[in-house]
Design an enzyme around this catalytic site. Structure first.
Site, short mmCIF file in Angstrom:
data_model
loop_
_atom_site.label_atom_id
_atom_site.label_comp_id
_atom_site.label_asym_id
_atom_site.label_seq_id
_atom_site.Cartn_x
_atom_site.Cartn_y
_atom_site.Cartn_z
N LYS A 275 3.63 -2.01 -0.17
CA LYS A 275 4.04 -1.72 1.21
C LYS A 275 3.16 -2.48 2.17
O LYS A 275 1.97 -2.68 1.93
CB LYS A 275 3.94 -0.21 1.46
CG LYS A 275 4.34 0.22 2.86
CD LYS A 275 4.55 1.73 2.95
CE LYS A 275 3.29 2.53 2.80
NZ LYS A 275 3.51 3.97 3.03
N LYS B 298 11.91 2.17 -2.64
CA LYS B 298 11.88 3.23 -1.63
C LYS B 298 12.52 2.72 -0.35
O LYS B 298 12.22 1.61 0.09
CB LYS B 298 10.43 3.65 -1.33
CG LYS B 298 9.73 4.36 -2.48
CD LYS B 298 8.23 4.43 -2.24
CE LYS B 298 7.87 5.03 -0.90
NZ LYS B 298 6.41 4.96 -0.64
#
Length: 240
Positions: free
Chosen positions: A38, A95
């Protein structure tokens, strides 16, 4: 390595969000159970370039489960597009943010899940609210997991925004629907014991494991060790 999608009867596992290969190697070496690719410079759910994700996965070398963030969609069509753009990575899971309006669109949810079969985790932002029906809707659409996170990184932690009863209901709903479940959102190591009672499969960290608590700073080995130790201690206690 344990199957990351099988709920643990004991303590939650540790998810650590990383931004590059060096952080990935550090997190995996310290005992993180899931290493999450991320970009902390791009908001709560910023996606990294595919090449960066590949280098992170290579650094993990099978020592932990992996996930990659696909970002925050702007609409129904963008939801599936974002997932498809990252489906070619070798991450175990993807995700993606699922805002409230898209949770009411079975077609959009199914298209997104179909773009990454058996791998897609929905991220629901705490500030948007979490409904009791959300886990069942996501499971029916083909998602394999669901997490609650915070959109605003303003110092408020997940327990400051979502009541314990809602967190427990969310985790219970996920278990009932066969979804892997996670809780995250500016968490600190000292939040672990209080959130573990809701029985999530994972607790997700970034800022709480960084130097000075700054999610845009580098990961702090001492803080990672503390997080791993706290979760392992819970596991030993529950197994006793």
């Amino acid at each position: 390595m344990p199957n990351p999608s099988v709920p643990s009867p004991a303590a939650p596992r540790l998810l650590v969000s990383v931004r590059d290969a060096a952080e990935a190697a550090l997190a995996a070496g310290a005992g993180a159970d899931l290493v999450d690719a991320k970009d902390p410079e791009r908001g709560a759910l910023g996606a990294l370039p595919e090449a960066s994700v590949a280098s992170i996965l290579a650094a993990v070398r099978g020592r932990a489960a992996t996930s990659a963030v696909a970002g925050e969609p702007e609409g129904a069509a963008d939801l599936a597009r974002r997932v498809a753009a990252f489906a070619g990575t070798a991450a175990d899971f993807l995700k993606v943010a699922v805002p409230p309006n898209l949770r009411r669109s079975p077609t959009a949810l199914a298209a997104a899940a179909g773009a990454a079969p058996g791998r897609l985790i929905a991220v629901l932002f705490a500030e948007d609210g979490v409904g009791p029906e959300d886990p069942a809707v996501l499971a029916a659409a083909g998602f394999v997991g669901a997490m609650i996170d915070t959109a605003g990184k303003d110092g408020r932690r997940l327990p400051d925004i979502v009541a314990p009863a809602i967190l427990s209901a969310f985790c219970a709903g996920c278990r009932a629907g066969g979804l892997m479940t996670g809780l995250a959102g500016s968490l600190r190591v000292e939040d672990i014991a209080g959130l573990a009672v809701h029985r999530p499969d994972y607790l997700g960290f970034r800022g709480g494991l960084c130097r000075g608590g700054d999610r845009r700073g580098g990961l702090d080995p001492v803080r990672i060790d503390a997080g791993v130790a706290a979760l392992r201690a819970l596991g030993r206690r529950d197994a006793a």
